[in-house]
Design a protein around this motif. Sequence first.
Motif, mmCIF file in Angstrom:
data_model
loop_
_atom_site.group_PDB
_atom_site.id
_atom_site.type_symbol
_atom_site.label_atom_id
_atom_site.label_comp_id
_atom_site.label_asym_id
_atom_site.label_seq_id
_atom_site.Cartn_x
_atom_site.Cartn_y
_atom_site.Cartn_z
ATOM 1 N N PHE A 27 0.813 -1.217 0.000
ATOM 2 C CA PHE A 27 0.000 0.000 0.000
ATOM 3 C C PHE A 27 0.850 1.272 0.000
ATOM 4 O O PHE A 27 0.650 2.158 -0.848
ATOM 5 C CB PHE A 27 -0.966 -0.013 1.179
ATOM 6 N N PRO A 28 1.825 1.423 0.908
ATOM 7 C CA PRO A 28 2.644 2.649 0.851
ATOM 8 C C PRO A 28 3.495 2.737 -0.415
ATOM 9 O O PRO A 28 3.755 3.835 -0.913
ATOM 10 C CB PRO A 28 3.517 2.560 2.103
ATOM 11 N N LEU A 29 3.926 1.583 -0.939
ATOM 12 C CA LEU A 29 4.681 1.613 -2.192
ATOM 13 C C LEU A 29 3.820 2.115 -3.341
ATOM 14 O O LEU A 29 4.275 2.910 -4.183
ATOM 15 C CB LEU A 29 5.217 0.213 -2.513
ATOM 16 N N ARG A 30 2.562 1.664 -3.378
ATOM 17 C CA ARG A 30 1.666 2.088 -4.443
ATOM 18 C C ARG A 30 1.341 3.581 -4.313
ATOM 19 O O ARG A 30 1.336 4.314 -5.303
ATOM 20 C CB ARG A 30 0.383 1.264 -4.411
ATOM 21 N N ARG A 31 1.096 4.020 -3.069
ATOM 22 C CA ARG A 31 0.774 5.444 -2.879
ATOM 23 C C ARG A 31 1.950 6.334 -3.264
ATOM 24 O O ARG A 31 1.765 7.402 -3.851
ATOM 25 C CB ARG A 31 0.360 5.697 -1.429
ATOM 26 N N ASN A 38 4.143 13.726 -2.494
ATOM 27 C CA ASN A 38 3.391 13.824 -1.242
ATOM 28 C C ASN A 38 4.310 13.459 -0.071
ATOM 29 O O ASN A 38 4.854 12.354 -0.019
ATOM 30 C CB ASN A 38 2.181 12.884 -1.287
ATOM 31 N N SER A 39 4.486 14.375 0.872
ATOM 32 C CA SER A 39 5.431 14.142 1.971
ATOM 33 C C SER A 39 5.016 12.964 2.845
ATOM 34 O O SER A 39 5.873 12.214 3.333
ATOM 35 C CB SER A 39 5.569 15.404 2.826
ATOM 36 N N PHE A 40 3.705 12.782 3.042
ATOM 37 C CA PHE A 40 3.251 11.636 3.843
ATOM 38 C C PHE A 40 3.668 10.335 3.166
ATOM 39 O O PHE A 40 4.164 9.404 3.824
ATOM 40 C CB PHE A 40 1.731 11.680 4.000
ATOM 41 N N GLU A 44 6.247 7.371 4.594
ATOM 42 C CA GLU A 44 5.755 6.002 4.739
ATOM 43 C C GLU A 44 6.759 4.973 4.217
ATOM 44 O O GLU A 44 6.743 3.820 4.625
ATOM 45 C CB GLU A 44 4.418 5.840 4.014
ATOM 46 N N LEU A 45 7.640 5.389 3.319
ATOM 47 C CA LEU A 45 8.667 4.465 2.830
ATOM 48 C C LEU A 45 9.563 3.966 3.963
ATOM 49 O O LEU A 45 10.089 2.852 3.906
ATOM 50 C CB LEU A 45 9.533 5.152 1.764
ATOM 51 N N LEU A 46 9.722 4.779 4.992
ATOM 52 C CA LEU A 46 10.592 4.410 6.105
ATOM 53 C C LEU A 46 10.033 3.245 6.915
ATOM 54 O O LEU A 46 10.754 2.627 7.703
ATOM 55 C CB LEU A 46 10.815 5.617 7.021
#
Length: 431
Positions: A27-31, A38-40, A44-46
């Motif tokens: 999910f975070p990879l897709r976003r 987008n900074s959020f 999220e990658l972290l």
Amino acid sequence: MSTPRNLSSTPAEMESHVSDADTSVAFPLRRYAEEPENSFNQYELLTIPRYQQKCLLHRFGRGDSLDSIRAWFLDDMLPTLRSTQEASKKLFPEHDVLIDSGEPWSLLWLFAFVCFDDNGTELARADTWFTLEDGPVLFDMMLKAFVPSTSYAEEYDPTFSEPKDEAVIDALLLDEPARTRALEACMRQWPKLMKPSGYREAPAAGKHIFLHFPFEIALAVCAYDIDDSTFRDLPYYPRELVDYYREHVRGKRDAWRATGVGAGPEIPPSPHLQPKKVYTLKPAEAYVRWLELACNEQADIITKAHKGLKKRKSMPALCSAMEVLAGLGYGAQADLKDDESLAAYVVDMCAARGLPAFTPPPPPPEGPARISKILSALQSWAAGQGQQLFVLNDDDDDNWNALLVRADAKDEFALLCEQLSLEVLDEDGWS
């Protein structure tokens, strides 16, 4: 469905856990792919390494074959982590996205490299996958057995050394055959040591699954060529990983290592071998005193804090304690990226203690970057008000936890935190 290796869960439950873990990575990879500015999404990658640990753990717990886990680990997991590292390096040059060697399941990651890295290339550059500075001593001992060039730290943090790890360290420092007997004792004692973590050998409706395996024991068996015949059939022992290593790796990639050598004769500076510190207060008294100082020794606030935390004789989870303190205006608790909430809590905290108004640094930046600026500004400002800022780390959640203590009580409070196993972050820890 496969038969779970995790005895506390059903096949259906393990399917769900694997699916949830995979989604937490995808999910975070897709976003980020859809909105890279987008900074959020960038921050999220972290979180990817932490969720990938669960992907690996739950696949093993589900009962997947080691061949399928190997294929997934090499063809999916490592490429995903590498691409995440590359993207994060551009976004956060000062922050390396690595697997934390102090995380509960870091030894499973290491075990995967030990078993599936056919030519040892990835193991040899373990520093590109793991945070090796100030990690647990047992992790370094295990890594050194497979990568002899690994160096021990000059000093190890005793908070990273758990009883189950200490027992394995003690066993490995013995000579054969005492080492084998001691490691068997570790495996037989392991269920009792893991009781506080919810150890059980059958599913139970309404209860969380038990998430642990004695990877430290099985990895030590591989590293030191231990005869595990007397304990390999005990519950949760990952004997399949041991057998895989012996069949596919020991006589090939690791044929250079003589039998039983392990990490070699060099003894690490193990923290648990030092004399244990004797504290003046009993644990229950330490908790009471910790709460008194956190509440600025205000009787009415202390009473409300005890009421909010219910009657208890031990330190509650830090998140629970800080939630109550924040609600009373005597603490700040906010999500990793929620700078607005942290700023509001900090302002209220200063007011509750009767201090002059504190003005947090305004955005930009926002998120964790602004939080770092707020905490640094508060630390400098508080010193001029006779106060000391304490930022406490909680590995079980992603919240910032901060409170103020009178400067004349800071040493006492720091000692109480140490006794209560609360990690106090310095400025490098929140920057």
